[in-house]
Motif scaffolding. Structure first.
Motif, mmCIF file in Angstrom:
data_model
loop_
_atom_site.group_PDB
_atom_site.id
_atom_site.type_symbol
_atom_site.label_atom_id
_atom_site.label_comp_id
_atom_site.label_asym_id
_atom_site.label_seq_id
_atom_site.Cartn_x
_atom_site.Cartn_y
_atom_site.Cartn_z
ATOM 1 N N ILE A 115 3.572 5.934 -5.560
ATOM 2 C CA ILE A 115 3.702 6.025 -7.016
ATOM 3 C C ILE A 115 2.465 6.676 -7.627
ATOM 4 N N SER A 116 1.298 6.302 -7.150
ATOM 5 C CA SER A 116 0.048 6.872 -7.686
ATOM 6 C C SER A 116 -0.035 8.375 -7.466
ATOM 7 N N SER A 117 0.535 8.840 -6.350
ATOM 8 C CA SER A 117 0.477 10.276 -6.080
ATOM 9 C C SER A 117 1.305 11.068 -7.086
ATOM 10 N N HIS A 118 2.325 10.433 -7.667
ATOM 11 C CA HIS A 118 3.166 11.091 -8.679
ATOM 12 C C HIS A 118 2.717 10.765 -10.095
ATOM 13 N N ARG A 119 2.181 9.547 -10.290
ATOM 14 C CA ARG A 119 1.854 9.076 -11.634
ATOM 15 C C ARG A 119 0.490 8.370 -11.586
ATOM 16 N N PRO A 120 -0.575 9.158 -11.538
ATOM 17 C CA PRO A 120 -1.907 8.580 -11.318
ATOM 18 C C PRO A 120 -2.441 7.730 -12.466
ATOM 19 N N HIS A 121 -1.814 7.782 -13.627
ATOM 20 C CA HIS A 121 -2.342 7.048 -14.783
ATOM 21 C C HIS A 121 -1.593 5.746 -15.063
ATOM 22 N N ASP A 122 -0.626 5.407 -14.205
ATOM 23 C CA ASP A 122 0.134 4.172 -14.402
ATOM 24 C C ASP A 122 -0.651 2.970 -13.886
ATOM 25 N N GLY A 123 -0.317 1.783 -14.404
ATOM 26 C CA GLY A 123 -0.915 0.546 -13.950
ATOM 27 C C GLY A 123 -0.051 -0.127 -12.894
ATOM 28 N N PHE A 124 -0.613 -1.144 -12.242
ATOM 29 C CA PHE A 124 0.087 -1.882 -11.191
ATOM 30 C C PHE A 124 -0.198 -3.371 -11.299
ATOM 31 N N LEU A 125 0.819 -4.166 -10.959
ATOM 32 C CA LEU A 125 0.657 -5.592 -10.702
ATOM 33 C C LEU A 125 1.473 -5.886 -9.462
ATOM 34 N N GLY A 126 0.794 -6.225 -8.377
ATOM 35 C CA GLY A 126 1.484 -6.453 -7.121
ATOM 36 C C GLY A 126 1.140 -7.799 -6.521
ATOM 37 N N GLU A 127 2.069 -8.370 -5.780
ATOM 38 C CA GLU A 127 1.852 -9.705 -5.215
ATOM 39 C C GLU A 127 0.671 -9.736 -4.259
ATOM 40 N N GLU A 128 0.455 -8.652 -3.527
ATOM 41 C CA GLU A 128 -0.599 -8.677 -2.527
ATOM 42 C C GLU A 128 -1.913 -8.090 -3.034
ATOM 43 N N GLY A 129 -2.086 -8.058 -4.352
ATOM 44 C CA GLY A 129 -3.405 -7.749 -4.884
ATOM 45 C C GLY A 129 -3.522 -6.519 -5.749
ATOM 46 N N ALA A 130 -2.512 -5.663 -5.783
ATOM 47 C CA ALA A 130 -2.598 -4.482 -6.644
ATOM 48 C C ALA A 130 -2.685 -4.928 -8.107
ATOM 49 N N ALA A 131 -3.732 -4.501 -8.800
ATOM 50 C CA ALA A 131 -3.916 -4.908 -10.195
ATOM 51 C C ALA A 131 -4.794 -3.883 -10.901
ATOM 52 N N THR A 132 -4.159 -2.923 -11.575
ATOM 53 C CA THR A 132 -4.882 -1.935 -12.358
ATOM 54 C C THR A 132 -4.196 -1.783 -13.700
ATOM 55 N N GLU A 133 -4.961 -1.513 -14.723
ATOM 56 C CA GLU A 133 -4.423 -1.451 -16.075
ATOM 57 C C GLU A 133 -3.633 -0.165 -16.336
ATOM 58 N N LYS B 102 0.834 -1.213 0.000
ATOM 59 C CA LYS B 102 0.000 0.000 0.000
ATOM 60 C C LYS B 102 0.863 1.255 0.000
ATOM 61 N N LEU B 103 1.926 1.259 0.784
ATOM 62 C CA LEU B 103 2.835 2.411 0.801
ATOM 63 C C LEU B 103 3.397 2.663 -0.602
ATOM 64 N N ILE B 104 3.850 1.596 -1.268
ATOM 65 C CA ILE B 104 4.461 1.747 -2.593
ATOM 66 C C ILE B 104 3.450 2.247 -3.607
ATOM 67 N N THR B 105 2.288 1.613 -3.661
ATOM 68 C CA THR B 105 1.300 2.010 -4.677
ATOM 69 C C THR B 105 0.755 3.413 -4.409
ATOM 70 N N ASP B 106 0.569 3.772 -3.148
ATOM 71 C CA ASP B 106 0.093 5.122 -2.828
ATOM 72 C C ASP B 106 1.113 6.172 -3.253
#
Length: 266
Positions: free
Chosen positions: A60-78, A54-58
């Protein structure tokens, strides 16, 4: 010359990995407990894995809100930017749970499906590794280079074992057949750390079955940028079937043995 866009991604990945590493190192509760299990009752997730992702995705999202994620603990956005972050917030969870020092934060950035930035932070070793596609691999200010290839019988090779009992039993059979053909085999408990150890000359090779993209995403780029060869089964890329990485000269004979021994199936 590093692409300025890749440099921006690198700086963000380094900051996210540093903060997550600090959280995991300094915030580990004395009564750390298992929060959930994944593939089997011994494949664990702790509350700290979840908090670090959550710390990592929060961040990164605060700087780059349009990027996607794939994370081991459930982060998954296109995402819509063409950039996807592939994150293992705590690679080596069982080590971490037991208080062993070999664990890491792994963050990779893909651009249109190709990994362009990789960062692996191993806080208990005081080491952070990074690579940008085409710009080499580094541990801090030290440029990394894998070892000169020894004969296979003098190669030190690391591996890992699955948490599903039936899969692990076959992996043990493969390792038993390999050991007499190598200098020795190691098992650290962290794919990301193993790949960085290969990049920094501490290993001659590494292989494992059952890895996901977040396990090898950053480490694969770091190893390749340090001069190692990486792949899966012959002619294939790393995959859940098999991930192989080694110094040139060790890679092909190791890969060939793994194919012959059936390391790619259960």
């Amino acid at each position: 010359m590093t692409d300025p866009r890749h440099q921006e991604l690198l700086e963000l990945a380094l900051e996210a990995a540093r903060r997550a590493g600090d959280l995991l190192r300094d915030g580990r509760p004395a009564d750390l407990a298992v929060a959930a299990t994944k593939s089997s009752p011994i494949d664990v997730v702790t509350e700290m894995d979840i908090a670090a992702e959550k710390l990592i995705t929060d961040l990164i999202s605060s700087h780059r809100p349009h990027d996607g994620f794939l994370g081991e603990e459930g982060a998954a956005t296109e995402g819509t930017s063409g950039i996807r972050w592939v994150i293992d917030p705590l690679d080596g969870t069982v080590n971490y749970l037991y208080g062993l020092p070999t664990w890491a934060v792994s963050i990779a950035a893909e651009q249109d499906g190709e990994t362009v930035v990789g960062v692996v932070a191993a806080p208990m070793r005081g080491e952070t590794y990074h690579a940008v596609l085409g710009a080499g691999a580094w541990q801090g200010e030290r440029k990394l280079s894998c070892r000169p290839a020894p004969p296979l019988e003098q190669a030190l090779v690391s591996t890992g074992f699955n948490y599903v009992t039936e899969v692990r039993a076959h992996q043990a059979e493969v390792a038993q057949r390999l050991i007499p053909l190598l200098r020795d085999i190691r098992r650290s408990g962290s794919a990301a750390v193993d790949l960085c150890d290969l990049a920094s000359g501490r290993l001659d090779g590494y292989y494992e079955r059952g890895l996901n993209a977040w396990d090898w995403g950053a480490g694969d780029l770091i190893a390749r940028e340090a001069g190692a060869l990486t792949g899966g089964r012959p002619g294939e890329r790393p995959s859940r079937d098999l991930t192989v990485a080694a110094t040139p000269g060790v890679f092909e004979p190791l890969q060939r043995l793994l194919e012959d021994f059936g390391a790619w199936h259960d």
